[in-house]
Design an enzyme around this catalytic site. Structure first.
Site, PDB file in Angstrom:
ATOM      1  N   LYS A  84       0.831  -1.216   0.000  1.00 53.19           N
ATOM      2  CA  LYS A  84       0.000   0.000   0.000  1.00 53.19           C
ATOM      3  C   LYS A  84       0.859   1.258   0.000  1.00 53.19           C
ATOM      4  O   LYS A  84       0.565   2.229  -0.716  1.00 53.19           O
ATOM      5  CB  LYS A  84      -0.932   0.000   1.213  1.00 53.19           C
ATOM      6  N   LYS A 106       1.402  12.142   4.451  1.00 55.94           N
ATOM      7  CA  LYS A 106       1.761  11.116   5.437  1.00 55.94           C
ATOM      8  C   LYS A 106       2.251   9.854   4.743  1.00 55.94           C
ATOM      9  O   LYS A 106       3.268   9.265   5.134  1.00 55.94           O
ATOM     10  CB  LYS A 106       0.550  10.781   6.306  1.00 55.94           C
TER      11      LYS A 106
END
Length: 304
Positions: A179, A248
């Site tokens: 991911k 992030k």
């Protein structure tokens, strides 16, 4: 090692009832599952209760009520708190639980959590998702799953409700690694596509024709096929994924590269552009607005 037996039946718990967690809860309810939820936000609790989620006052109540628990949390630190912190899962004397962590988290942290949980019988798989709130609400998420074959099989009855595309990518932690890499590519593709559009305009090519041609050729990507037509060219910028979240994720990708001693010059430059863009594009803005930066600076210029 404690023998683990989880039958996968009963109420499903969801911890974290934000856009993604609530969307997954709605999908589970629609498919006939009873869902219990927990979130620190009173507003999110109320939203979930209106949709039919049973809200509990503490996460310990949720742990007790649910054999299968889905986590949809902001960061690895939040996952650690829920699982091994004070009043976390490890503090509860319970039969084995199946934890499906859909958070975009850190692979090494996930492996450490798996080791801590497995010795007391619990199963953790990492199943981070792509597809945004729309995918969560429709049950058409793309899921990248880490876990051994037996644990993956235990989780499939729930994963198959939530995901339209489910890929088992290896042992625990592999899902979170994939991911992070996926989002690193998306973030980079948004920047390279921005430059492609700028070059096309300078060369006198209509942007719609350019994108149509690219999508018929080998230069296409999800950014050219989906993001630009759906959110950038329309000016909608309502994907449900923010600049702050992508920043992030780029930090996670750069940190992972540093930990593993892998040099990524192109991606590192992209990561720096994303971080520097905070001066022009706030964390709460849609992440596709990175395309509004001018090609030579980090100054936002709408319509570019």
């Amino acid at each position: 090692m404690t023998q683990t037996h989880i039958n996968g039946s009963g109420t499903v718990g969801v911890i974290g009832l934000g856009n993604m967690g609530l969307g997954m809860a709605r999908t589970l309810l629609r498919e006939g599952h009873a869902v219990t939820g927990f979130d620190l936000s009173v507003e999110r609790q109320a939203d979930a209760a209106r949709d039919g989620v049973t809200i509990v006052a503490t996460q310990q109540e949720l742990f007790s009520a649910c054999e299968t628990i889905i986590l949809s949390l902001p960061t690895a630190r939040h996952v650690q708190t829920v699982l091994i912190g004070d009043n976390g899962l490890v503090s509860c004397d319970l039969a084995p639980r199946l934890i499906i962590d859909t958070t975009t988290s850190e692979p090494d942290v996930t492996r450490e959590l798996d080791a801590a949980l497995r010795v007391i019988g619990h199963v953790l798989i990492d199943a981070p998702v792509s597809g945004g709130p729309a995918g969560a609400n429709s049950g058409q998420l793309t899921m990248m799953v880490g876990g051994d074959d037996a644990d993956f099989a235990k989780a499939m009855p729930i994963l198959s409700v939530l995901g339209g595309k489910i890929t088992h990518v290896g042992p625990v932690g592999a899902g979170h690694a994939v991911k992070i890499i996926n989002n690193m590519l998306v973030a980079t593709h948004l920047l390279t596509m921005r430059e492609a559009v700028a070059l096309g305009k300078a060369a006198g090519v209509d942007t719609n024709y350019l994108i149509s041609a690219l999508n018929a050729g080998s230069g296409r990507s999800a950014v050219s096929e989906v993001n630009y037509p759906k959110w950038v060219l329309t000016g909608q910028f309502d994907s449900g994924f923010t600049m702050g979240l992508m920043r992030k994720d780029m930090r996670l990708a750069m940190a992972l590269a540093s930990q593993k001693d892998v040099v990524l010059p192109v991606s590192q430059l992209a990561g720096q552009i994303w971080q520097d863009s905070a001066a022009a594009l706030s964390d709460d803005m849609d992440f596709n607005r990175i395309t509004e930066l001018t090609a030579n600076t980090n100054t936002a210029k709408a319509g570019e």
